[in-house]
Write an enzyme that holds these catalytic residues in place. Structure first.
Site, short mmCIF file in Angstrom:
data_model
loop_
_atom_site.label_atom_id
_atom_site.label_comp_id
_atom_site.label_asym_id
_atom_site.label_seq_id
_atom_site.Cartn_x
_atom_site.Cartn_y
_atom_site.Cartn_z
NE ARG A 189 -4.22 -1.46 0.23
CZ ARG A 189 -4.23 -2.46 -0.56
NH1 ARG A 189 -3.57 -2.82 -1.30
NH2 ARG A 189 -5.68 -3.04 -0.53
CD GLU A 227 -3.23 3.18 -5.44
OE1 GLU A 227 -4.25 2.40 -5.38
OE2 GLU A 227 -2.44 2.77 -4.81
CG HIS A 231 -3.76 -0.89 -6.60
ND1 HIS A 231 -4.00 -0.16 -5.71
CD2 HIS A 231 -3.58 -2.20 -6.46
CE1 HIS A 231 -4.35 -1.00 -4.53
NE2 HIS A 231 -3.97 -2.26 -4.94
C1 8YV Z 1 -7.09 -4.28 -5.13
C2 8YV Z 1 -5.64 -5.29 -3.52
O1 8YV Z 1 -7.93 -4.12 -4.05
O2 8YV Z 1 -6.63 -7.30 -3.01
C3 8YV Z 1 -5.93 -6.17 -2.53
O3 8YV Z 1 -5.88 -5.61 -1.79
O4 8YV Z 1 -4.99 -4.32 -3.42
C4 8YV Z 1 -5.88 -5.30 -5.07
O5 8YV Z 1 -6.27 -6.68 -5.34
C5 8YV Z 1 -8.22 -5.17 -5.85
O6 8YV Z 1 -7.77 -4.88 -7.21
C6 8YV Z 1 -9.51 -4.29 -5.78
O7 8YV Z 1 -10.68 -5.16 -6.50
#
Ligand code: 8YV
Length: 328
Positions: free
Chosen positions: A238, A267, A286
């Protein structure tokens, strides 16, 4: 009376059909827009279940949902949720671990390779018609095989990264985690290090830990100063685990060689971010889990969690166990 499920992330028709077999389903398109958020707020008073991701569901918003029983996140990270609030209300929170582990670790190695070997920069040079002679030292990257892979956060994704480094690239693996992981040490010859020693020793410093109150800002100016000019920094965790301004300084001043970043404090990353002015940064949107197969598997997992909760079963991927045990 059918349960009311509100989706704030699009699902494939077969998955919507599975939900519609037991619930009235409402899809909120584009929840990050003002209009989308207004429609989400309007839908909350009748919602028994929420399913989606990438939107912060803070307490004031969920106060609008008095009937809410379950939040099913299409993600493994749960930093968008106030777990204490949800548990206090007896609302089940579920996530989608495991199904995205390998894909996200692949993304980590994509960034390791792209950053170390300058793939994006050199491919852009070719595409721009600027490859006019054999490349020389000014275009050389740095080796990955045999270098020391440092992993901060030895959970599922960290372990998958260690597997790739050890078996795929012959990399000595060192790691820092809240507790030692003997199984990882046995399987991959990984060695536990304090955070400070790992930052000094690793050729690749990779973040794979969750964002929590304890990890926010974990990697700042002091930590970047411990790294070496040859060090490459990788973040697939993150953005807020890192002090982004300190990272920009470290990259700009070449205190570290380069960074491969899939996550950011804000983001989408603003187009005017100083990170995008640096030639030693590979920035991706991301995309950690973003393959057709894995995103469908995550959505399927989230639907299974939702259906379990709505039909009175304990969902497989329950984040806040006390909310379940409180139901008696
Ligand atoms: C995104 C991620 O959240 O799973 C997580 O924690 O960071 C990513 O997979 C996902 O793309 C949102 O659907």
């Amino acid at each position: 009376m059918k349960k009311q499920v509100v989706l704030y992330k699009k699902l494939s028709p077969p998955l919507i059909a599975r939900l519609e077999a037991v619930a009235q389903v409402t899809l909120i398109e584009d929840p990050k827009s003002a209009d989308g958020m207004a429609r989400l707020r309007d839908a909350l008073p009748e919602a028994d279940g929420l399913l989606g991701a990438s939107i912060k569901l803070a307490a004031p918003l969920l106060d609008l949902a008095p009937k809410l029983k379950v939040v099913s996140s299409v993600s493994v990270g749960v930093d968008n949720y106030d777990i204490e609030y949800l548990t206090g209300r007896g609302i089940l929170l579920t996530n989608t671990p495991d199904v995205l582990t390998e894909t996200t670790a692949d993304t980590g190695f994509a960034l390791i390779m792209a950053t170390a070997r300058r793939v994006v920069e050199l491919a852009s040079m070719v595409r721009a018609g600027q490859w006019t002679q054999n490349i020389g030292p000014t275009h050389f990257g740095t080796d990955v095989h045999g270098k020391t892979l440092g992993i901060i956060g030895m959970g599922r994704i960290g372990e998958a990264l260690a597997q790739r480094g050890h078996f795929g690239f012959g990399m000595p693996v060192i790691y820092h985690s809240h507790s030692p992981k003997p199984a990882v040490e046995t399987r991959f010859g990984a060695q536990y290090r304090s955070l400070e020693i790992l930052l000094r020793e690793a050729d690749f410093v990779c973040l794979t830990l969750p964002l929590t109150a304890q990890t926010q800002g974990l990697i700042g100016a002091k930590q970047f100063a411990l790294m070496r000019p040859e060090t490459i920094f990788i973040n697939i965790a993150r953005g807020k685990v890192v002090d982004e301004q300190a990272m920009i300084q470290a990259l700009r001043n070449r205190h570290i060689r380069a960074a491969g970043l899939d996550v950011f404090e804000r983001e989408p990353l603003p187009a005017d971010s100083p990170l995008l002015q640096l030639d030693n940064v590979v920035a991706t949107p991301h995309m950690g889990s973003a393959t057709h197969e894995t995103r469908e598997a995550m959505a399927r997992c989230a639907v299974n969690n939702m259906l379990g909760a709505l039909t009175g079963e304990r969902p497989k991927n329950l984040v806040n166990e006390p909310a379940w045990t409180a139901q008696g």
